[in-house]
Write a protein that holds these residues in place. Structure first.
Motif, PDB file in Angstrom:
ATOM      1  N   PRO A   1      49.573  38.384  25.215  1.00 35.92           N
ATOM      2  CA  PRO A   1      48.257  38.525  25.818  1.00 35.92           C
ATOM      3  C   PRO A   1      48.308  38.378  27.338  1.00 35.92           C
ATOM      4  O   PRO A   1      49.162  37.692  27.876  1.00 35.92           O
ATOM      5  N   VAL A   2      47.377  39.055  27.993  1.00 29.69           N
ATOM      6  CA  VAL A   2      47.290  39.016  29.452  1.00 29.69           C
ATOM      7  C   VAL A   2      46.811  37.624  29.860  1.00 29.69           C
ATOM      8  O   VAL A   2      45.772  37.161  29.399  1.00 29.69           O
TER       9      VAL A   2
ATOM     10  N   ALA B   1      37.014  39.850  26.985  1.00 34.12           N
ATOM     11  CA  ALA B   1      37.534  41.128  27.477  1.00 34.12           C
ATOM     12  C   ALA B   1      38.742  41.573  26.660  1.00 34.12           C
ATOM     13  O   ALA B   1      39.528  40.760  26.168  1.00 34.12           O
ATOM     14  N   SER B   2      38.891  42.887  26.550  1.00 31.55           N
ATOM     15  CA  SER B   2      40.076  43.446  25.896  1.00 31.55           C
ATOM     16  C   SER B   2      41.283  43.306  26.829  1.00 31.55           C
ATOM     17  O   SER B   2      41.132  43.026  28.023  1.00 31.55           O
ATOM     18  N   GLU B   3      42.453  43.524  26.288  1.00 29.29           N
ATOM     19  CA  GLU B   3      43.672  43.470  27.107  1.00 29.29           C
ATOM     20  C   GLU B   3      43.609  44.502  28.246  1.00 29.29           C
ATOM     21  O   GLU B   3      44.000  44.207  29.366  1.00 29.29           O
ATOM     22  N   ASP B   4      43.091  45.687  27.948  1.00 36.35           N
ATOM     23  CA  ASP B   4      42.971  46.714  28.988  1.00 36.35           C
ATOM     24  C   ASP B   4      41.980  46.294  30.066  1.00 36.35           C
ATOM     25  O   ASP B   4      42.208  46.532  31.260  1.00 36.35           O
ATOM     26  N   GLU B   5      40.884  45.684  29.662  1.00 39.77           N
ATOM     27  CA  GLU B   5      39.897  45.207  30.650  1.00 39.77           C
ATOM     28  C   GLU B   5      40.496  44.108  31.521  1.00 39.77           C
ATOM     29  O   GLU B   5      40.268  44.079  32.731  1.00 39.77           O
ATOM     30  N   LYS B   6      41.277  43.232  30.919  1.00 43.44           N
ATOM     31  CA  LYS B   6      41.928  42.165  31.688  1.00 43.44           C
ATOM     32  C   LYS B   6      42.929  42.742  32.679  1.00 43.44           C
ATOM     33  O   LYS B   6      43.022  42.291  33.821  1.00 43.44           O
ATOM     34  N   ARG B   7      43.657  43.744  32.242  1.00 47.08           N
ATOM     35  CA  ARG B   7      44.602  44.390  33.164  1.00 47.08           C
ATOM     36  C   ARG B   7      43.865  45.074  34.312  1.00 47.08           C
ATOM     37  O   ARG B   7      44.354  45.087  35.449  1.00 47.08           O
TER      38      ARG B   7
ATOM     39  N   MET C   1      58.341  39.179  36.274  1.00 51.38           N
ATOM     40  CA  MET C   1      57.405  40.082  35.625  1.00 51.38           C
ATOM     41  C   MET C   1      56.004  39.807  36.173  1.00 51.38           C
ATOM     42  O   MET C   1      55.609  38.665  36.352  1.00 51.38           O
ATOM     43  N   SER C   2      55.252  40.829  36.430  1.00 52.67           N
ATOM     44  CA  SER C   2      53.879  40.689  36.901  1.00 52.67           C
ATOM     45  C   SER C   2      53.026  40.050  35.813  1.00 52.67           C
ATOM     46  O   SER C   2      53.170  40.389  34.640  1.00 52.67           O
ATOM     47  N   PRO C   3      52.112  39.144  36.181  1.00 55.51           N
ATOM     48  CA  PRO C   3      51.314  38.469  35.161  1.00 55.51           C
ATOM     49  C   PRO C   3      50.419  39.396  34.366  1.00 55.51           C
ATOM     50  O   PRO C   3      50.028  39.077  33.253  1.00 55.51           O
ATOM     51  N   GLU C   4      50.104  40.556  34.922  1.00 52.21           N
ATOM     52  CA  GLU C   4      49.215  41.465  34.199  1.00 52.21           C
ATOM     53  C   GLU C   4      49.921  42.284  33.124  1.00 52.21           C
ATOM     54  O   GLU C   4      49.276  42.968  32.351  1.00 52.21           O
TER      55      GLU C   4
END
Length: 64
Positions: free
Chosen positions: A8-9, A42-48, A1-4
């Motif tokens: 949580p990311v 950062a939010s999860e979306d920002e981390k992604r 699985m990709s880490p992103e």
């Protein structure tokens, strides 16, 4: 699985913390200093989005 993908990311940090002056990126995680500083809040979306940028940067690096 990709880490992103998980939540949580996970941080891309691999404990090789050295900024490359020629690129402005960390030699370990390929993030900018601004991305590193902002990571904790950062939010999860920002981390992604940061992970997506890291993946883009990886394609542009000349690996020896």
């Amino acid at each position: 699985m990709s880490p992103e993908l998980p939540s949580p990311v996970p941080s891309p940090c691999i404990n090789v913390c050295e900024m490359a002056p020629e690129t402005g990126l960390c030699r370990g995680c390929l993030r900018t200093i601004d991305e590193i500083v902002a990571w904790g809040g950062a939010s999860e979306d920002e981390k992604r989005a940061v992970w997506a940028e890291i993946r883009r940067r990886e394609t542009q690096i000349q690996w020896d």
